[in-house]
Write a protein that holds these residues in place. Structure first.
Motif, PDB file in Angstrom:
ATOM      1  N   GLU A   1       0.836  -1.207   0.000  1.00  0.00           N
ATOM      2  CA  GLU A   1       0.000   0.000   0.000  1.00  0.00           C
ATOM      3  C   GLU A   1       0.867   1.253   0.000  1.00  0.00           C
ATOM      4  O   GLU A   1       0.511   2.259  -0.626  1.00  0.00           O
ATOM      5  CB  GLU A   1      -0.924  -0.016   1.219  1.00  0.00           C
ATOM      6  CG  GLU A   1      -2.009  -1.072   1.128  1.00  0.00           C
ATOM      7  CD  GLU A   1      -2.788  -1.211   2.414  1.00  0.00           C
ATOM      8  OE1 GLU A   1      -4.009  -1.472   2.332  1.00  0.00           O
ATOM      9  OE2 GLU A   1      -2.188  -1.069   3.507  1.00  0.00           O
TER      10      GLU A   1
ATOM     11  N   GLU B   1       3.606   1.597  -1.558  1.00  0.00           N
ATOM     12  CA  GLU B   1       4.011   1.780  -2.954  1.00  0.00           C
ATOM     13  C   GLU B   1       2.981   2.601  -3.721  1.00  0.00           C
ATOM     14  O   GLU B   1       3.322   3.408  -4.572  1.00  0.00           O
ATOM     15  CB  GLU B   1       4.203   0.410  -3.614  1.00  0.00           C
ATOM     16  CG  GLU B   1       4.497   0.452  -5.097  1.00  0.00           C
ATOM     17  CD  GLU B   1       5.836   1.095  -5.406  1.00  0.00           C
ATOM     18  OE1 GLU B   1       5.954   1.677  -6.494  1.00  0.00           O
ATOM     19  OE2 GLU B   1       6.756   1.029  -4.562  1.00  0.00           O
ATOM     20  N   GLN B   2       1.708   2.425  -3.388  1.00  0.00           N
ATOM     21  CA  GLN B   2       0.630   3.145  -4.082  1.00  0.00           C
ATOM     22  C   GLN B   2       0.475   4.581  -3.581  1.00  0.00           C
ATOM     23  O   GLN B   2       0.088   5.465  -4.343  1.00  0.00           O
ATOM     24  CB  GLN B   2      -0.692   2.392  -3.896  1.00  0.00           C
ATOM     25  CG  GLN B   2      -0.704   0.998  -4.515  1.00  0.00           C
ATOM     26  CD  GLN B   2      -1.984   0.261  -4.203  1.00  0.00           C
ATOM     27  OE1 GLN B   2      -2.505   0.303  -3.091  1.00  0.00           O
ATOM     28  NE2 GLN B   2      -2.516  -0.424  -5.204  1.00  0.00           N
ATOM     29  N   TRP B   3       0.783   4.811  -2.292  1.00  0.00           N
ATOM     30  CA  TRP B   3       0.532   6.116  -1.688  1.00  0.00           C
ATOM     31  C   TRP B   3       1.808   6.908  -1.423  1.00  0.00           C
ATOM     32  O   TRP B   3       1.774   7.971  -0.801  1.00  0.00           O
ATOM     33  CB  TRP B   3      -0.203   5.941  -0.350  1.00  0.00           C
ATOM     34  CG  TRP B   3      -1.597   5.430  -0.474  1.00  0.00           C
ATOM     35  CD1 TRP B   3      -1.998   4.118  -0.463  1.00  0.00           C
ATOM     36  CD2 TRP B   3      -2.794   6.201  -0.604  1.00  0.00           C
ATOM     37  NE1 TRP B   3      -3.361   4.034  -0.578  1.00  0.00           N
ATOM     38  CE2 TRP B   3      -3.886   5.298  -0.666  1.00  0.00           C
ATOM     39  CE3 TRP B   3      -3.055   7.579  -0.672  1.00  0.00           C
ATOM     40  CZ2 TRP B   3      -5.200   5.719  -0.796  1.00  0.00           C
ATOM     41  CZ3 TRP B   3      -4.362   8.002  -0.805  1.00  0.00           C
ATOM     42  CH2 TRP B   3      -5.426   7.082  -0.866  1.00  0.00           C
TER      43      TRP B   3
ATOM     44  N   SER C   1      -9.103   6.882  -3.936  1.00  0.00           N
ATOM     45  CA  SER C   1      -8.089   5.890  -4.295  1.00  0.00           C
ATOM     46  C   SER C   1      -6.733   6.589  -4.416  1.00  0.00           C
ATOM     47  O   SER C   1      -6.673   7.821  -4.512  1.00  0.00           O
ATOM     48  CB  SER C   1      -8.441   5.240  -5.637  1.00  0.00           C
ATOM     49  OG  SER C   1      -8.285   6.179  -6.690  1.00  0.00           O
ATOM     50  N   PRO C   2      -5.640   5.831  -4.437  1.00  0.00           N
ATOM     51  CA  PRO C   2      -4.327   6.460  -4.635  1.00  0.00           C
ATOM     52  C   PRO C   2      -4.245   7.239  -5.942  1.00  0.00           C
ATOM     53  O   PRO C   2      -3.630   8.317  -5.986  1.00  0.00           O
ATOM     54  CB  PRO C   2      -3.365   5.267  -4.649  1.00  0.00           C
ATOM     55  CG  PRO C   2      -4.056   4.215  -3.860  1.00  0.00           C
ATOM     56  CD  PRO C   2      -5.518   4.390  -4.173  1.00  0.00           C
ATOM     57  N   GLU C   3      -4.858   6.706  -7.000  1.00  0.00           N
ATOM     58  CA  GLU C   3      -4.818   7.382  -8.298  1.00  0.00           C
ATOM     59  C   GLU C   3      -5.574   8.702  -8.250  1.00  0.00           C
ATOM     60  O   GLU C   3      -5.102   9.733  -8.756  1.00  0.00           O
ATOM     61  CB  GLU C   3      -5.407   6.481  -9.379  1.00  0.00           C
ATOM     62  CG  GLU C   3      -4.614   5.218  -9.675  1.00  0.00           C
ATOM     63  CD  GLU C   3      -4.764   4.155  -8.591  1.00  0.00           C
ATOM     64  OE1 GLU C   3      -3.897   3.263  -8.515  1.00  0.00           O
ATOM     65  OE2 GLU C   3      -5.753   4.226  -7.825  1.00  0.00           O
TER      66      GLU C   3
END
Length: 283
Positions: free
Chosen positions: A142, A144-146, A163-165
């Motif tokens: 997680e 890695e995404q944030w 979401s992260p995106e």
């Protein structure tokens, strides 16, 4: 016939034996060569055995040195073995956790098994920073995404259902929290245009429009105002009641009109006048 056959065989054999008594170019007979080769093989084997013993002794000394370092850092032999396995293998390379680094991971509240999951990010993330992400209940995957925002901000955005995106697309405009995002939407109900749109627009047409920009102050005019460079072009910026930052910043701004000034060449300039809605220092 048997005698004839034996006589026929004895001649060549005698000739062969006689030939082996003759020394070769190095002055060695066949028998001497046999002894020389045997001696050379024994020497080569002894040399190889000596190399193995030296390597084994070096490895033993190195192991004792490492064990001593772990012990001095407060780790038992069992703990040292576990932390040693927390390193990361990437292809042919092995990234080893040293006692000093293991201490930091342990102090940050990680077990060897937990620390192992974060090792792939060790080039950009300290044990203390990883601890902050774990405290915020983010796994390495997680993170890695944030990773483009702080743990505290990530908690707020995720809790608000983003979401992260989605967060990344908003965050790049200087909007650091869901509350700021809601404020920005109220100020800019139609959304915001890019800085390219700002630079293409006639300065008299920007009033009431919102723009997302990356700028750097080039001249501070007062505590709250400055001339700001945006892709080499100049705009006037007012930061409401807050101080203008001296370094680069990302922001969403709304056009409020035009600003007139005279440049260093004595030429009168008319540029867009913008007011900050949301901003943060650029990374």
């Amino acid at each position: 016939s048997l005698v004839k056959i034996g006589e026929a065989a004895v001649g060549p054999l005698t000739d062969y034996l006689d030939s082996q008594k003759e020394p070769n170019e190095n002055g060695l007979t066949a028998l001497e060569r046999l002894g020389h080769n045997e001696l050379r093989e024994k020497f080569s084997q002894a040399k190889a055995d000596a190399k193995v013993k030296v390597a084994a002794e070096h490895e033993r000394q190195q192991r004792e040195k490492e064990q001593d370092a772990w012990a001095k850092s407060g780790f038992s032999a069992e703990e040292a073995q576990k932390w040693g396995k927390a390193g990361l293998s990437v292809g042919e390379y092995q990234f080893v956790i040293t006692p000093a680094v293991a201490q930091r991971w342990k102090k940050a509240g990680f077990s060897p098994e937990e620390a192992a999951g974060w090792q792939q990010y060790q080039a950009v993330l300290t044990p203390e920073e990883a601890g902050a992400w774990r405290k915020a209940e983010f796994s390495p995957e997680e993170y890695e995404q944030w990773r483009d925002i702080t743990p505290d901000s990530a908690v707020l955005w995720r809790k608000a259902g983003f979401s992260p995106e989605q967060t990344g697309a908003i965050f790049k405009y200087g909007i650091e929290s869901p509350a700021t995002y809601e404020h920005t939407k109220r100020e800019c109900p139609k959304g915001w245009e890019s800085q390219d749109d700002l630079l293409r627009a006639n300065p008299y047409d920007v009033k009431g429009k919102c723009f997302g920009i990356l700028g750097k102050p080039i001249q501070i005019l007062s505590r709250t105002t400055a001339l700001v460079a945006v892709q080499g072009e100049v705009v006037f910026v007012s930061n409401n009641d807050a101080s203008i930052p001296r370094n680069r910043f990302r922001a969403v701004m709304v056009g409020v009109g035009t600003f007139n000034y005279v440049n260093t060449l004595g030429s009168a300039q008319i540029v867009p006048s913008l007011r900050v809605i949301a901003w943060r220092g650029a990374r």
